[in-house]
Design a protein around this motif. Structure first.
Motif, PDB file in Angstrom:
ATOM      1  N   GLU A  33       0.958  -1.305   0.271  1.00 58.24           N
ATOM      2  CA  GLU A  33       0.002   0.136  -0.132  1.00 58.24           C
ATOM      3  C   GLU A  33       0.897   1.232  -0.050  1.00 58.24           C
ATOM      4  OE1 GLU A  33      -3.870   2.149   2.539  1.00 58.24           O
ATOM      5  OE2 GLU A  33      -2.622   0.294   3.199  1.00 58.24           O
ATOM      6  N   LYS A  34       1.957   1.228   0.706  1.00 53.74           N
ATOM      7  CA  LYS A  34       2.781   2.483   1.012  1.00 53.74           C
ATOM      8  C   LYS A  34       3.731   2.458  -0.320  1.00 53.74           C
ATOM      9  CE  LYS A  34       5.559   4.729   4.270  1.00 53.74           C
ATOM     10  NZ  LYS A  34       6.343   4.731   5.790  1.00 53.74           N
ATOM     11  N   TYR A  35       4.193   1.484  -0.701  1.00 56.57           N
ATOM     12  CA  TYR A  35       5.187   1.530  -2.030  1.00 56.57           C
ATOM     13  C   TYR A  35       4.682   0.588  -3.186  1.00 56.57           C
ATOM     14  CZ  TYR A  35       8.040   2.898   2.054  1.00 56.57           C
ATOM     15  OH  TYR A  35       8.400   3.608   3.278  1.00 56.57           O
ATOM     16  N   PRO A  36       3.841   1.046  -3.774  1.00 57.17           N
ATOM     17  CA  PRO A  36       3.233   0.065  -4.940  1.00 57.17           C
ATOM     18  C   PRO A  36       4.396  -0.196  -6.096  1.00 57.17           C
ATOM     19  CG  PRO A  36       1.921   2.000  -4.555  1.00 57.17           C
ATOM     20  CD  PRO A  36       3.151   2.340  -3.681  1.00 57.17           C
ATOM     21  N   ASP A  37       5.476   0.653  -6.023  1.00 59.12           N
ATOM     22  CA  ASP A  37       6.387   0.318  -6.898  1.00 59.12           C
ATOM     23  C   ASP A  37       7.060  -1.030  -6.517  1.00 59.12           C
ATOM     24  OD1 ASP A  37       5.914   2.368  -8.553  1.00 59.12           O
ATOM     25  OD2 ASP A  37       7.369   3.648  -7.831  1.00 59.12           O
ATOM     26  N   LEU A  38       7.165  -1.579  -5.337  1.00 59.59           N
ATOM     27  CA  LEU A  38       7.621  -2.896  -5.137  1.00 59.59           C
ATOM     28  C   LEU A  38       7.138  -3.883  -6.110  1.00 59.59           C
ATOM     29  CD1 LEU A  38       7.494  -3.028  -1.271  1.00 59.59           C
ATOM     30  CD2 LEU A  38       9.557  -2.987  -2.607  1.00 59.59           C
ATOM     31  N   ILE A  39       6.090  -3.707  -6.805  1.00 55.74           N
ATOM     32  CA  ILE A  39       5.603  -4.623  -7.900  1.00 55.74           C
ATOM     33  C   ILE A  39       6.467  -4.090  -9.178  1.00 55.74           C
ATOM     34  CG2 ILE A  39       3.660  -5.183  -9.164  1.00 55.74           C
ATOM     35  CD1 ILE A  39       1.781  -4.414  -6.870  1.00 55.74           C
ATOM     36  N   PRO A  40       7.440  -4.865  -9.840  1.00 54.53           N
ATOM     37  CA  PRO A  40       8.307  -4.304 -10.596  1.00 54.53           C
ATOM     38  C   PRO A  40       7.651  -4.187 -12.036  1.00 54.53           C
ATOM     39  CG  PRO A  40       8.925  -6.653 -10.207  1.00 54.53           C
ATOM     40  CD  PRO A  40       7.552  -6.095  -9.141  1.00 54.53           C
ATOM     41  N   GLY A  41       7.222  -3.026 -12.254  1.00 52.09           N
ATOM     42  CA  GLY A  41       6.449  -2.815 -13.513  1.00 52.09           C
ATOM     43  C   GLY A  41       7.342  -2.839 -14.668  1.00 52.09           C
ATOM     44  N   GLN A  43       9.627  -4.975 -15.095  1.00 48.21           N
ATOM     45  CA  GLN A  43       9.965  -6.507 -15.417  1.00 48.21           C
ATOM     46  C   GLN A  43       8.539  -7.150 -16.140  1.00 48.21           C
ATOM     47  OE1 GLN A  43      11.313  -9.026 -12.396  1.00 48.21           O
ATOM     48  NE2 GLN A  43      12.292  -7.244 -11.228  1.00 48.21           N
ATOM     49  N   ILE A  44       7.613  -6.576 -15.683  1.00 44.94           N
ATOM     50  CA  ILE A  44       6.411  -6.853 -16.573  1.00 44.94           C
ATOM     51  C   ILE A  44       6.305  -6.468 -17.923  1.00 44.94           C
ATOM     52  CG2 ILE A  44       3.851  -6.397 -16.582  1.00 44.94           C
ATOM     53  CD1 ILE A  44       3.732  -6.273 -13.690  1.00 44.94           C
ATOM     54  N   ASN A  45       6.598  -5.103 -18.158  1.00 48.20           N
ATOM     55  CA  ASN A  45       6.880  -4.581 -19.697  1.00 48.20           C
ATOM     56  C   ASN A  45       8.094  -3.901 -19.621  1.00 48.20           C
ATOM     57  OD1 ASN A  45       6.359  -3.303 -21.933  1.00 48.20           O
ATOM     58  ND2 ASN A  45       4.232  -3.326 -21.862  1.00 48.20           N
ATOM     59  N   SER A  46       9.019  -4.111 -19.940  1.00 49.53           N
ATOM     60  CA  SER A  46      10.181  -3.519 -20.294  1.00 49.53           C
ATOM     61  C   SER A  46      10.544  -2.481 -21.150  1.00 49.53           C
ATOM     62  CB  SER A  46      11.591  -4.382 -20.462  1.00 49.53           C
ATOM     63  OG  SER A  46      11.207  -4.920 -21.873  1.00 49.53           O
ATOM     64  N   GLU A  47       9.377  -2.275 -22.137  1.00 51.56           N
ATOM     65  CA  GLU A  47       9.248  -1.388 -23.120  1.00 51.56           C
ATOM     66  C   GLU A  47       8.516  -0.171 -22.760  1.00 51.56           C
ATOM     67  OE1 GLU A  47       7.209  -1.261 -27.457  1.00 51.56           O
ATOM     68  OE2 GLU A  47       8.946  -2.687 -27.388  1.00 51.56           O
ATOM     69  N   ASN A  48       7.570  -0.537 -21.629  1.00 56.27           N
ATOM     70  CA  ASN A  48       6.786   0.358 -21.315  1.00 56.27           C
ATOM     71  C   ASN A  48       6.250   0.037 -19.944  1.00 56.27           C
ATOM     72  OD1 ASN A  48       5.017   2.667 -20.805  1.00 56.27           O
ATOM     73  ND2 ASN A  48       3.234   1.512 -22.015  1.00 56.27           N
ATOM     74  N   PRO A  49       7.184   0.399 -19.076  1.00 57.34           N
ATOM     75  CA  PRO A  49       7.108  -0.040 -17.400  1.00 57.34           C
ATOM     76  C   PRO A  49       5.751   0.332 -17.017  1.00 57.34           C
ATOM     77  CG  PRO A  49       9.334   0.790 -17.809  1.00 57.34           C
ATOM     78  CD  PRO A  49       8.601   0.966 -19.097  1.00 57.34           C
ATOM     79  N   ARG A  50       5.346  -0.645 -16.235  1.00 55.81           N
ATOM     80  CA  ARG A  50       4.070  -0.559 -15.561  1.00 55.81           C
ATOM     81  C   ARG A  50       3.990   0.520 -14.366  1.00 55.81           C
ATOM     82  NH1 ARG A  50       0.396  -0.681 -18.888  1.00 55.81           N
ATOM     83  NH2 ARG A  50       2.261   0.208 -20.024  1.00 55.81           N
ATOM     84  N   ARG A  51       3.176   1.288 -14.235  1.00 51.93           N
ATOM     85  CA  ARG A  51       2.901   2.122 -12.857  1.00 51.93           C
ATOM     86  C   ARG A  51       1.496   1.847 -12.409  1.00 51.93           C
ATOM     87  NH1 ARG A  51       2.330   7.005 -14.614  1.00 51.93           N
ATOM     88  NH2 ARG A  51       2.480   6.986 -16.820  1.00 51.93           N
ATOM     89  N   TRP A  52       1.682   2.175 -10.966  1.00 54.39           N
ATOM     90  CA  TRP A  52       0.504   1.683 -10.422  1.00 54.39           C
ATOM     91  C   TRP A  52      -0.088   2.753  -9.463  1.00 54.39           C
ATOM     92  CZ3 TRP A  52       0.198  -2.874 -12.219  1.00 54.39           C
ATOM     93  CH2 TRP A  52       1.402  -3.604 -12.560  1.00 54.39           C
ATOM     94  N   LEU A  53      -1.611   2.714  -9.600  1.00 53.87           N
ATOM     95  CA  LEU A  53      -2.456   3.629  -8.749  1.00 53.87           C
ATOM     96  C   LEU A  53      -3.080   2.838  -7.840  1.00 53.87           C
ATOM     97  CD1 LEU A  53      -3.525   6.617  -8.483  1.00 53.87           C
ATOM     98  CD2 LEU A  53      -5.651   5.839  -9.998  1.00 53.87           C
ATOM     99  N   LEU A  54      -3.219   2.939  -6.649  1.00 58.54           N
ATOM    100  CA  LEU A  54      -4.094   1.848  -5.627  1.00 58.54           C
ATOM    101  C   LEU A  54      -5.465   2.416  -5.580  1.00 58.54           C
ATOM    102  CD1 LEU A  54      -3.973  -0.101  -3.527  1.00 58.54           C
ATOM    103  CD2 LEU A  54      -3.372   1.512  -1.758  1.00 58.54           C
ATOM    104  N   VAL A  55      -6.457   1.819  -6.066  1.00 59.83           N
ATOM    105  CA  VAL A  55      -7.719   2.088  -6.059  1.00 59.83           C
ATOM    106  C   VAL A  55      -8.144   1.903  -4.512  1.00 59.83           C
ATOM    107  CG1 VAL A  55     -10.090   1.350  -6.698  1.00 59.83           C
ATOM    108  CG2 VAL A  55      -8.126   1.440  -8.503  1.00 59.83           C
ATOM    109  N   GLU A  56      -7.903   0.623  -4.020  1.00 57.87           N
ATOM    110  CA  GLU A  56      -8.565   0.637  -2.522  1.00 57.87           C
ATOM    111  C   GLU A  56      -7.879  -0.868  -1.940  1.00 57.87           C
ATOM    112  OE1 GLU A  56     -12.603   1.121  -0.385  1.00 57.87           O
ATOM    113  OE2 GLU A  56     -12.510  -0.419  -1.825  1.00 57.87           O
ATOM    114  N   ARG A  57      -7.499  -0.863  -0.770  1.00 54.64           N
ATOM    115  CA  ARG A  57      -7.050  -1.801  -0.417  1.00 54.64           C
ATOM    116  C   ARG A  57      -8.101  -2.593   0.365  1.00 54.64           C
ATOM    117  NH1 ARG A  57      -2.466  -2.009   4.587  1.00 54.64           N
ATOM    118  NH2 ARG A  57      -3.019  -4.103   5.607  1.00 54.64           N
TER     119      ARG A  57
END
Length: 366
Positions: A33-41, A43-57
């Motif tokens: 919740e505090k550090y969404p970038d721990l999900i390595p975007g 590595q999911i898409n090296s050409e266009n790294p994923r970024r994360w927006l938390l909708v709800e926990r």
């Protein structure tokens, strides 16, 4: 099996950091919740790294339309392309981190696609994020908020979602299932995320190391994410432009050569960069008609702001002066020019003047 990583301190002392298991599942959830970038975007898409927006926990999901909220998902994220991302967190010591968690996640996914709406997600996002911050810091650079929410709606209706199993260690039997599902599911993505933590015995710091599980080459190619040897060339790029596009980019490429700018080719377009002391600072991006939204040129300020001293001031001046030109429109923090007409000689002179000043300012600031 526990492992080690090593840190070299300023005095060249080698410090061993031992893997340390998470004490509680809630601690693991707090981290995400505090550090969404721990999900390595990247590595999911090296050409266009994923970024994360938390909708709800702990997001409640219904079993039926307008039904009682009976399912509770650990985290619900969106990425910058509006793809709903469902996250279930388990520690490796949890015996449910086997086949049971697969069924649980499929329950979440099926009910999210069937019963949750874009309007509900948007309401949750708007209740906790400033609208301008959302647009400037998260939404993809070449789109706007209206298009972003339309993407969310389309993704939900088409069943295009991402399912992430997060643990400190993904067991082999779960890894095998994840890889199988990720290959077989055309619209959805199924991945594991290992986030290991390490700590030195006499240090008050810890290190977290993330890696994606299940992103096989076969799955990447099938989903169109890995296209070996398919980067555009200048020749191929110009083949996919109409006359307005050809006229614009021929003139821009002459400017590129005169100013020794660096071009990086992608699969649908390119980025134009100022290189200073081996640092590349993105100045603008160009796209051909291979891209879904068609040929266009746009620029963002993120690279300038992050890599250049007084970058925010330089970027603001760059955008402000460019927006004074006819048909150059503001998009998020930057600008866009849809190639639907030719620029006049006077317009080109002004635009090149703005680019030249910005390049000069960037080289001073890096």
């Amino acid at each position: 099996m526990s492992g080690k990583i090593y840190m070299i301190k300023d005095d060249d002392e080698l410090v061993a950091m031992n893997e340390k298991k998470y004490k509680k599942e809630i601690d693991f959830q707090d981290l995400l919740e505090k550090y969404p970038d721990l999900i390595p975007g990247d590595q999911i898409n090296s050409e266009n790294p994923r970024r994360w927006l938390l909708v709800e926990r702990e997001m409640g999901l219904p079993f039926e339309e307008e039904g009682a909220r009976k399912l509770s998902l650990d985290h619900f994220f969106l990425d910058q392309d509006g793809i709903p991302t469902l996250v279930e967190v388990k520690r490796s010591t949890d015996t449910r981190l086997r086949r049971e968690v697969i069924g649980q996640m499929l329950d979440y996914a099926a009910n999210a696609v069937a019963f949750i709406s874009m309007e509900e997600i948007r309401e949750k996002v708007n209740s906790q994020y400033d609208e301008l911050k959302l647009q400037d810091d998260f939404i993809a650079e070449d789109t706007d908020e209206k298009k972003f929410w339309q993407k969310v709606k389309d993704n939900i209706e088409e069943g295009r979602i991402r399912m992430l199993f997060v643990a400190d260690e993904i067991p082999q039997e779960l890894k095998t299932i994840i890889e199988f599902l990720n290959v077989q599911m055309n619209k959805s993505e199924v991945l594991g995320v290992e986030i290991k933590q390490y700590q030195a015995e006499d240090e008050k710091i810890r290190t977290l190391v993330s890696r994606i599980i299940g992103q096989t080459v076969e799955a990447q190619i099938k989903k169109g994410k890995k296209r070996p040897d398919h980067l555009l060339t200048e020749e191929k790029f110009f083949e996919n432009l109409d006359q307005y596009g050809k006229n614009f980019f021929r003139e821009l490429f002459k400017f590129k050569d005169d100013n020794e700018l660096i071009i990086n080719w992608g699969t649908t377009g390119f980025s134009l960069n100022v290189e200073v002391d081996k640092n590349k600072v993105s100045l603008l991006q160009g796209y051909s008609n291979i891209r879904a939204n068609g040929q266009t040129m746009y620029s963002t300020i993120g690279s300038i702001s992050k890599k250049v001293e007084k970058g925010d001031e330089i970027a603001a001046d760059y955008v402000k002066k460019t927006l004074e030109l006819k048909d150059f429109k503001k998009v998020n923090s930057g600008f866009i020019f849809n190639l639907e007409r030719d620029l006049t000689q006077e317009e080109w002179a002004k635009f090149k003047g703005i680019l030249s000043k910005t390049i000069k300012d960037i080289k001073k600031g890096v």
